[in-house]
Motif scaffolding. Structure first.
Motif, PDB file in Angstrom:
ATOM      1  N   GLU A  22       0.826  -1.214   0.000  1.00 43.66           N
ATOM      2  CA  GLU A  22       0.000   0.000   0.000  1.00 43.66           C
ATOM      3  C   GLU A  22       0.852   1.253   0.000  1.00 43.66           C
ATOM      4  O   GLU A  22       1.912   1.302   0.636  1.00 43.66           O
ATOM      5  CB  GLU A  22      -0.981  -0.006   1.176  1.00 43.66           C
ATOM      6  CG  GLU A  22      -0.359  -0.058   2.550  1.00 43.66           C
ATOM      7  CD  GLU A  22      -0.161   1.319   3.159  1.00 43.66           C
ATOM      8  OE1 GLU A  22      -0.621   2.323   2.584  1.00 43.66           O
ATOM      9  OE2 GLU A  22       0.481   1.383   4.218  1.00 43.66           O
ATOM     10  N   PHE A  23       0.373   2.250  -0.749  1.00 43.72           N
ATOM     11  CA  PHE A  23       1.044   3.537  -0.848  1.00 43.72           C
ATOM     12  C   PHE A  23       0.054   4.661  -0.556  1.00 43.72           C
ATOM     13  O   PHE A  23       0.076   5.705  -1.190  1.00 43.72           O
ATOM     14  CB  PHE A  23       1.668   3.684  -2.243  1.00 43.72           C
ATOM     15  CG  PHE A  23       2.751   2.683  -2.512  1.00 43.72           C
ATOM     16  CD1 PHE A  23       4.075   2.969  -2.219  1.00 43.72           C
ATOM     17  CD2 PHE A  23       2.448   1.428  -3.027  1.00 43.72           C
ATOM     18  CE1 PHE A  23       5.067   2.037  -2.450  1.00 43.72           C
ATOM     19  CE2 PHE A  23       3.444   0.494  -3.263  1.00 43.72           C
ATOM     20  CZ  PHE A  23       4.757   0.787  -2.972  1.00 43.72           C
ATOM     21  N   THR A  24      -0.812   4.412   0.427  1.00 46.21           N
ATOM     22  CA  THR A  24      -1.779   5.422   0.825  1.00 46.21           C
ATOM     23  C   THR A  24      -1.087   6.419   1.768  1.00 46.21           C
ATOM     24  O   THR A  24       0.007   6.169   2.272  1.00 46.21           O
ATOM     25  CB  THR A  24      -2.991   4.792   1.514  1.00 46.21           C
ATOM     26  OG1 THR A  24      -2.572   4.089   2.692  1.00 46.21           O
ATOM     27  CG2 THR A  24      -3.673   3.804   0.576  1.00 46.21           C
ATOM     28  N   CYS A  67      -2.188  -0.768  -3.593  1.00 45.83           N
ATOM     29  CA  CYS A  67      -3.221   0.205  -3.258  1.00 45.83           C
ATOM     30  C   CYS A  67      -2.622   1.603  -3.175  1.00 45.83           C
ATOM     31  O   CYS A  67      -1.635   1.834  -2.468  1.00 45.83           O
ATOM     32  CB  CYS A  67      -3.889  -0.140  -1.928  1.00 45.83           C
ATOM     33  SG  CYS A  67      -5.369   0.866  -1.608  1.00 45.83           S
ATOM     34  N   THR A  68      -3.231   2.543  -3.915  1.00 46.76           N
ATOM     35  CA  THR A  68      -2.806   3.938  -3.891  1.00 46.76           C
ATOM     36  C   THR A  68      -3.892   4.806  -3.260  1.00 46.76           C
ATOM     37  O   THR A  68      -5.023   4.361  -3.078  1.00 46.76           O
ATOM     38  CB  THR A  68      -2.491   4.436  -5.303  1.00 46.76           C
ATOM     39  OG1 THR A  68      -3.665   4.322  -6.123  1.00 46.76           O
ATOM     40  CG2 THR A  68      -1.366   3.616  -5.925  1.00 46.76           C
ATOM     41  N   GLU A  69      -3.544   6.040  -2.961  1.00 47.43           N
ATOM     42  CA  GLU A  69      -4.451   6.914  -2.226  1.00 47.43           C
ATOM     43  C   GLU A  69      -5.651   7.369  -3.040  1.00 47.43           C
ATOM     44  O   GLU A  69      -6.776   7.380  -2.554  1.00 47.43           O
ATOM     45  CB  GLU A  69      -3.676   8.149  -1.727  1.00 47.43           C
ATOM     46  CG  GLU A  69      -4.496   9.112  -0.909  1.00 47.43           C
ATOM     47  CD  GLU A  69      -4.817   8.607   0.496  1.00 47.43           C
ATOM     48  OE1 GLU A  69      -5.498   9.326   1.236  1.00 47.43           O
ATOM     49  OE2 GLU A  69      -4.395   7.486   0.842  1.00 47.43           O
ATOM     50  N   GLU A  95      -2.824   7.100 -11.375  1.00 45.69           N
ATOM     51  CA  GLU A  95      -1.389   7.165 -11.167  1.00 45.69           C
ATOM     52  C   GLU A  95      -0.682   7.739 -12.412  1.00 45.69           C
ATOM     53  O   GLU A  95      -1.197   7.675 -13.523  1.00 45.69           O
ATOM     54  CB  GLU A  95      -0.834   5.773 -10.865  1.00 45.69           C
ATOM     55  CG  GLU A  95      -1.455   5.108  -9.650  1.00 45.69           C
ATOM     56  CD  GLU A  95      -2.875   4.586  -9.904  1.00 45.69           C
ATOM     57  OE1 GLU A  95      -3.661   4.556  -8.942  1.00 45.69           O
ATOM     58  OE2 GLU A  95      -3.179   4.251 -11.069  1.00 45.69           O
ATOM     59  N   GLU A 154       4.955   6.490 -11.820  1.00 51.46           N
ATOM     60  CA  GLU A 154       4.503   5.686 -10.681  1.00 51.46           C
ATOM     61  C   GLU A 154       4.182   4.264 -11.128  1.00 51.46           C
ATOM     62  O   GLU A 154       4.545   3.289 -10.451  1.00 51.46           O
ATOM     63  CB  GLU A 154       3.276   6.333 -10.045  1.00 51.46           C
ATOM     64  CG  GLU A 154       3.589   7.595  -9.259  1.00 51.46           C
ATOM     65  CD  GLU A 154       2.346   8.332  -8.802  1.00 51.46           C
ATOM     66  OE1 GLU A 154       2.398   8.973  -7.734  1.00 51.46           O
ATOM     67  OE2 GLU A 154       1.317   8.276  -9.507  1.00 51.46           O
ATOM     68  N   TYR A 189       5.431   0.705  -9.754  1.00 55.32           N
ATOM     69  CA  TYR A 189       4.502  -0.282  -9.204  1.00 55.32           C
ATOM     70  C   TYR A 189       4.574  -1.613  -9.954  1.00 55.32           C
ATOM     71  O   TYR A 189       4.356  -2.680  -9.357  1.00 55.32           O
ATOM     72  CB  TYR A 189       3.069   0.244  -9.241  1.00 55.32           C
ATOM     73  CG  TYR A 189       2.810   1.441  -8.354  1.00 55.32           C
ATOM     74  CD1 TYR A 189       3.482   1.602  -7.150  1.00 55.32           C
ATOM     75  CD2 TYR A 189       1.883   2.421  -8.724  1.00 55.32           C
ATOM     76  CE1 TYR A 189       3.253   2.704  -6.334  1.00 55.32           C
ATOM     77  CE2 TYR A 189       1.645   3.529  -7.911  1.00 55.32           C
ATOM     78  CZ  TYR A 189       2.329   3.669  -6.726  1.00 55.32           C
ATOM     79  OH  TYR A 189       2.088   4.757  -5.936  1.00 55.32           O
ATOM     80  N   VAL A 224      -3.378  -2.446  -9.750  1.00 53.66           N
ATOM     81  CA  VAL A 224      -3.376  -1.270  -8.887  1.00 53.66           C
ATOM     82  C   VAL A 224      -4.811  -0.798  -8.677  1.00 53.66           C
ATOM     83  O   VAL A 224      -5.616  -0.778  -9.608  1.00 53.66           O
ATOM     84  CB  VAL A 224      -2.504  -0.132  -9.482  1.00 53.66           C
ATOM     85  CG1 VAL A 224      -3.004   0.299 -10.853  1.00 53.66           C
ATOM     86  CG2 VAL A 224      -2.426   1.054  -8.524  1.00 53.66           C
ATOM     87  N   MET A 263      -7.600   1.458  -5.493  1.00 53.31           N
ATOM     88  CA  MET A 263      -7.651   2.505  -4.476  1.00 53.31           C
ATOM     89  C   MET A 263      -8.456   2.137  -3.235  1.00 53.31           C
ATOM     90  O   MET A 263      -8.531   2.942  -2.303  1.00 53.31           O
ATOM     91  CB  MET A 263      -8.253   3.786  -5.082  1.00 53.31           C
ATOM     92  CG  MET A 263      -7.529   4.327  -6.282  1.00 53.31           C
ATOM     93  SD  MET A 263      -8.385   5.778  -6.962  1.00 53.31           S
ATOM     94  CE  MET A 263      -7.492   5.991  -8.500  1.00 53.31           C
TER      95      MET A 263
END
Length: 240
Positions: free
Chosen positions: A84-86, A136-138, A143, A147, A151, A158, A160
């Protein structure tokens, strides 16, 4: 679809649809009218509401972008692990305020029994699917190409919304797994510009398949006893 009810939790109110006859709860994380963006979803309230209602198994439906050419839009994906990159999401029920320190083991984040049920259903129906790592991105933005290049070295799809649901469910001892619809290739992989319309077009095309899978899952799940260790996660992770 069931009766709409509002569940009051210590983290906020949650609207759900309940079919008490079949013991099924439907929760729309984005709201019934898809009005809540992914970074504003009250994940803690949602998962806690399911716990209050006595839900034991959670099948999460997610939309994702593909990071690999062989994972094609219109197919399905079962996460086996995640990264995760939240940035701004509260991802635990145990922040120390109650004096309890908890370190949940996530070496197997998704319930193996639910994953096996999903595999069985998808194979039976001959629906194409892949498995691998969910990034998981914010959000709510998509993206960038740079990015996505990063990833791609870490995962396969990918999205959210898959995090922190999976962690919160594990902290409450609930069985959780995700069925992802691959709606598009991520930025830089597809030659065309990514649009929201493209995403919803694919979702519409696979809608009937999703209904079939969910109906099968309800039938399979109700007829099989739980033998996994998901309910023991909190006991194993609490510092005593």
């Amino acid at each position: 679809m069931g009766k709409e009810e509002v569940i009051n939790t210590r983290y906020g109110k949650v609207k759900v649809l309940i079919d008490r006859k079949d013991g099924v709860v439907l929760l729309f994380r984005h709201g019934l009218n898809h009005s809540i963006p992914p970074h504003r979803i009250n994940y803690r309230a949602n998962i806690y509401a399911l716990k209050i209602l006595g839900v034991e198994r959670i099948l999460s439906i997610n939309s994702v972008g593909s990071l690999k050419e062989h994972i094609k839009p219109g197919t399905f994906f079962i996460p086996q692990d995640f990264m995760e990159f939240t940035k701004n999401r509260i991802s635990t029920y145990y922040d120390g305020e109650d004096g309890k320190v908890v370190h949940i083991d996530l070496s197997e984040p998704y319930c193996p029994e639910i994953v096996d049920i999903l595999r069985e259903i998808l194979n039976k129906r001959d629906y194409q699917y892949s498995e691998g790592v969910y990034i998981c991105t914010e959000g709510p933005r998509f993206e960038t190409k740079s990015e996505i290049r990063f990833y791609r070295t870490l995962g396969d799809v990918v999205g959210m919304t898959g995090y922190p649901e999976v962690v919160l469910a594990k902290e409450l001892g609930l069985c959780y797994a995700s069925l992802c619809t691959v709606t598009n290739y991520a930025a830089g992989i597809s030659k065309s510009k990514l649009t929201v319309g493209e995403v919803f077009e694919i979702i519409k095309k696979v809608e009937k398949k999703l209904v079939n899978i969910v109906e099968d899952f309800i039938e399979y799940s109700s007829s099989r006893e739980k033998n996994c260790q998901c309910s023991m996660a909190l006991e194993y992770g609490t510092v005593k």
